[in-house]
Design an enzyme around this catalytic site. Structure first.
Site, PDB file in Angstrom:
ATOM      1  N   TYR A 282       0.866  -1.056  -0.164  1.00 42.38           N
ATOM      2  CA  TYR A 282       0.143   0.057  -0.154  1.00 42.38           C
ATOM      3  C   TYR A 282       0.789   1.437  -0.071  1.00 42.38           C
ATOM      4  O   TYR A 282       0.383   2.161  -0.508  1.00 42.38           O
ATOM      5  CB  TYR A 282      -0.913   0.011   1.312  1.00 42.38           C
ATOM      6  CG  TYR A 282      -2.069  -0.874   1.052  1.00 42.38           C
ATOM      7  CD1 TYR A 282      -1.956  -2.320   0.304  1.00 42.38           C
ATOM      8  CD2 TYR A 282      -3.208  -0.757   1.923  1.00 42.38           C
ATOM      9  CE1 TYR A 282      -2.822  -3.148   0.444  1.00 42.38           C
ATOM     10  CE2 TYR A 282      -4.234  -1.734   1.884  1.00 42.38           C
ATOM     11  CZ  TYR A 282      -4.184  -2.853   1.111  1.00 42.38           C
ATOM     12  OH  TYR A 282      -4.942  -3.829   0.976  1.00 42.38           O
TER      13      TYR A 282
ATOM     14  N   LYS B 285       4.097 -15.416   3.482  1.00 40.25           N
ATOM     15  CA  LYS B 285       4.164 -16.194   2.178  1.00 40.25           C
ATOM     16  C   LYS B 285       5.741 -16.468   2.016  1.00 40.25           C
ATOM     17  O   LYS B 285       6.203 -16.211   0.994  1.00 40.25           O
ATOM     18  CB  LYS B 285       3.428 -15.638   0.861  1.00 40.25           C
ATOM     19  CG  LYS B 285       3.055 -16.184  -0.343  1.00 40.25           C
ATOM     20  CD  LYS B 285       2.035 -17.434  -0.269  1.00 40.25           C
ATOM     21  CE  LYS B 285       2.053 -18.190  -1.410  1.00 40.25           C
ATOM     22  NZ  LYS B 285       1.234 -19.340  -1.408  1.00 40.25           N
TER      23      LYS B 285
ATOM     24  N   ASP C 177      -2.200 -18.686   2.392  1.00 43.31           N
ATOM     25  CA  ASP C 177      -3.465 -19.270   1.847  1.00 43.31           C
ATOM     26  C   ASP C 177      -3.958 -20.315   2.461  1.00 43.31           C
ATOM     27  O   ASP C 177      -5.198 -20.577   2.921  1.00 43.31           O
ATOM     28  CB  ASP C 177      -2.813 -19.939   0.569  1.00 43.31           C
ATOM     29  CG  ASP C 177      -1.391 -20.464   0.599  1.00 43.31           C
ATOM     30  OD1 ASP C 177      -0.873 -20.082   1.409  1.00 43.31           O
ATOM     31  OD2 ASP C 177      -1.047 -21.021  -0.513  1.00 43.31           O
TER      32      ASP C 177
ATOM     33  N   ASP D  78      -5.607  -6.903   5.545  1.00 39.62           N
ATOM     34  CA  ASP D  78      -6.810  -6.526   4.741  1.00 39.62           C
ATOM     35  C   ASP D  78      -7.690  -7.537   4.396  1.00 39.62           C
ATOM     36  O   ASP D  78      -8.904  -7.448   4.996  1.00 39.62           O
ATOM     37  CB  ASP D  78      -6.455  -5.287   3.755  1.00 39.62           C
ATOM     38  CG  ASP D  78      -7.523  -4.565   3.235  1.00 39.62           C
ATOM     39  OD1 ASP D  78      -8.596  -4.664   4.057  1.00 39.62           O
ATOM     40  OD2 ASP D  78      -7.269  -3.830   2.534  1.00 39.62           O
TER      41      ASP D  78
ATOM     42  N   ASP E 134     -11.171  -9.135   6.730  1.00 36.36           N
ATOM     43  CA  ASP E 134     -12.671  -9.239   6.059  1.00 36.36           C
ATOM     44  C   ASP E 134     -13.416 -10.562   5.922  1.00 36.36           C
ATOM     45  O   ASP E 134     -14.573 -10.613   5.936  1.00 36.36           O
ATOM     46  CB  ASP E 134     -12.668  -8.560   4.446  1.00 36.36           C
ATOM     47  CG  ASP E 134     -13.128  -7.055   4.516  1.00 36.36           C
ATOM     48  OD1 ASP E 134     -12.816  -6.236   5.306  1.00 36.36           O
ATOM     49  OD2 ASP E 134     -13.551  -6.739   3.426  1.00 36.36           O
TER      50      ASP E 134
END
Ligand code: NAD
Length: 369
Positions: A141, A191, A223, A247, A251
């Site tokens: 970001y 990751k 994942d 993020d 959610d």
């Protein structure tokens, strides 16, 4: 206690839900004798319309001069065509960076009363209580360089994921400190099988863990974490992760709680704390008086806890939310069969505000016995 709170309602349902969070904070002020002073300013699409900037200087200055910031949401379809740095969301990213709030705390709790609102089986989500600790000022970001380029005449775009040891260490310490007063487990999500930033992340988190011997550390690939979150959410206590992964995963946690409208967040670590619901501006339901204000109200509870250090008041707001849900009141997003009464946004806010006095009275009566 006296506190100055910058209020940034923003766009869509932002003004509707922040109004109810303010109502609840005023009720807390009246009941416990605190003075919360609100300074309302523009952000997002509302600011673009009136001031031609997603975060006008007056708004930023008011935030920096306050003890805390309470924000609704930003984003409006009419601004979707603008370049990223001119969009409403740019105002929020600039604000987060200016406040230096690098630690985003996002609790995801399964309330027994609305357990059937989750598309997951009640037996899977019952008792789930997760704290996401998301790094907020690094990663894709904010990473530079970024942009659009022409590559052999064809359009291309790129972003940079970058993390320093210092950025990883400071957010890891927040997660381990939080775990110490919870169930003493940190799941660090990365990751590391593909990304160098994740390899550094794993190494630094492992080193920080040595200072917190009472806390169990596990590492999970993002994942696999996405799958375990919906398979067995109770296995998680504190989930520590970088900006983009956090993020998305937080959610996903809305599925556990039953509605995105319930989720709250606190962004701390800088000079001024920023408190906002996890959801966006929800243009599809804006202006209809049906938005769930409980995420915004829970964010106000986090403000009481983390900036005002009023733990009892924060707990009373959270108990009031549970009490109202236990009594069968629901906004439409939580209407999954057993609602006694479908409440509008303002009715839900008023119910929680009224319930705080009862919660405080009952606590006093209990201690008196
Ligand atoms: P969203 O969170 O606004 O909405 C997703 C879905 O959840 C919608 O169906 C919406 O009606 C529902 N919903 C959200 N909050 C609710 C609430 N309190 N009560 C009841 N239902 C609720 O996400 P989106 O639709 O992807 O994005 C809309 C806009 O919000 C976009 O412009 C996006 O960029 C922006 N956004 C802002 C933030 C923020 O301000 N922090 C976060 C996410 C998205």
């Amino acid at each position: 206690m006296r506190m100055k709170i910058a209020l940034l309602p923003g766009d869509g349902i932002g003004p509707e839900v922040t109004r109810e969070a303010v109502r609840v904070l005023r009720a807390v002020g009246d009941i416990y004798g605190h003075n919360f002073e609100f300074d309302e300013k523009l952000i997002g699409g509302a600011a673009i319309k009136q001031m031609n900037a997603p975060l006008p200087t007056a708004s930023l200055d008011a935030c920096l001069e306050s003890d805390a910031v309470l924000l609704g949401a930003v984003g409006a379809p009419e601004h979707d065509h603008l370049p990223p740095d001119k969009r409403p969301e740019a105002g929020l990213l600039t604000l987060r960076r200016a406040l230096g709030a690098y630690a985003n705390l996002r609790p995801a709790i399964s309330y027994q009363a609305v357990i059937d609102c989750s598309p997951l089986r009640a037996g899977v989500v019952a008792g789930a209580d997760i704290l996401f600790v998301r790094e907020l000022l690094g990663g894709l970001y904010f990473g530079e360089p970024r942009g659009f380029i022409k590559d052999n005449g064809a359009s291309a775009a790129f972003n940079t994921m970058r993390y320093s040891t210092e950025e990883i260490e400071r957010i890891a310490r927040v997660a381990f400190a939080a775990a110490l007063v919870r169930r003493r487990k940190v799941t660090s999500v990365d990751k590391a099988n593909v990304l160098e930033t994740s390899q550094l992340w794993r190494e630094v988190v492992g080193r920080v863990a040595l200072d917190y011997k009472e806390v169990t550390l596990e590492h999970l690939y993002v994942d696999a974490c996405a799958m375990h979150l919906v398979m067995n959410p109770r296995r998680f206590d504190v989930v520590l992760t970088e900006n983009l992964f956090g993020d998305i995963l937080s959610d996903e946690a809305a599925v556990i709680t039953g509605s995105l409208g319930l989720l709250a967040s606190a962004s701390v670590g800088g000079e001024v704390g920023l408190y906002e619901p996890v959801h966006g501006s929800a243009p599809d339901i804006a202006g209809r008086g049906i938005a769930n204000p409980l995420g915004a109200i829970s964010s106000a509870a986090l403000l009481l806890r983390h900036t005002a250090h009023l733990e009892q008041e924060a707990q009373d707001v959270e108990t009031a939310i549970r009490t109202v849900l236990d009594a069968g009141y629901r906004t439409p997003d939580l209407d999954c069969g057993q609602s006694k009464y479908i409440a509008s946004t303002t009715e839900m806010g008023a119910l929680v505000a009224e319930s705080i006095a009862e919660v405080a009275d009952m606590r006093h009566a209990y201690h008196a016995v």
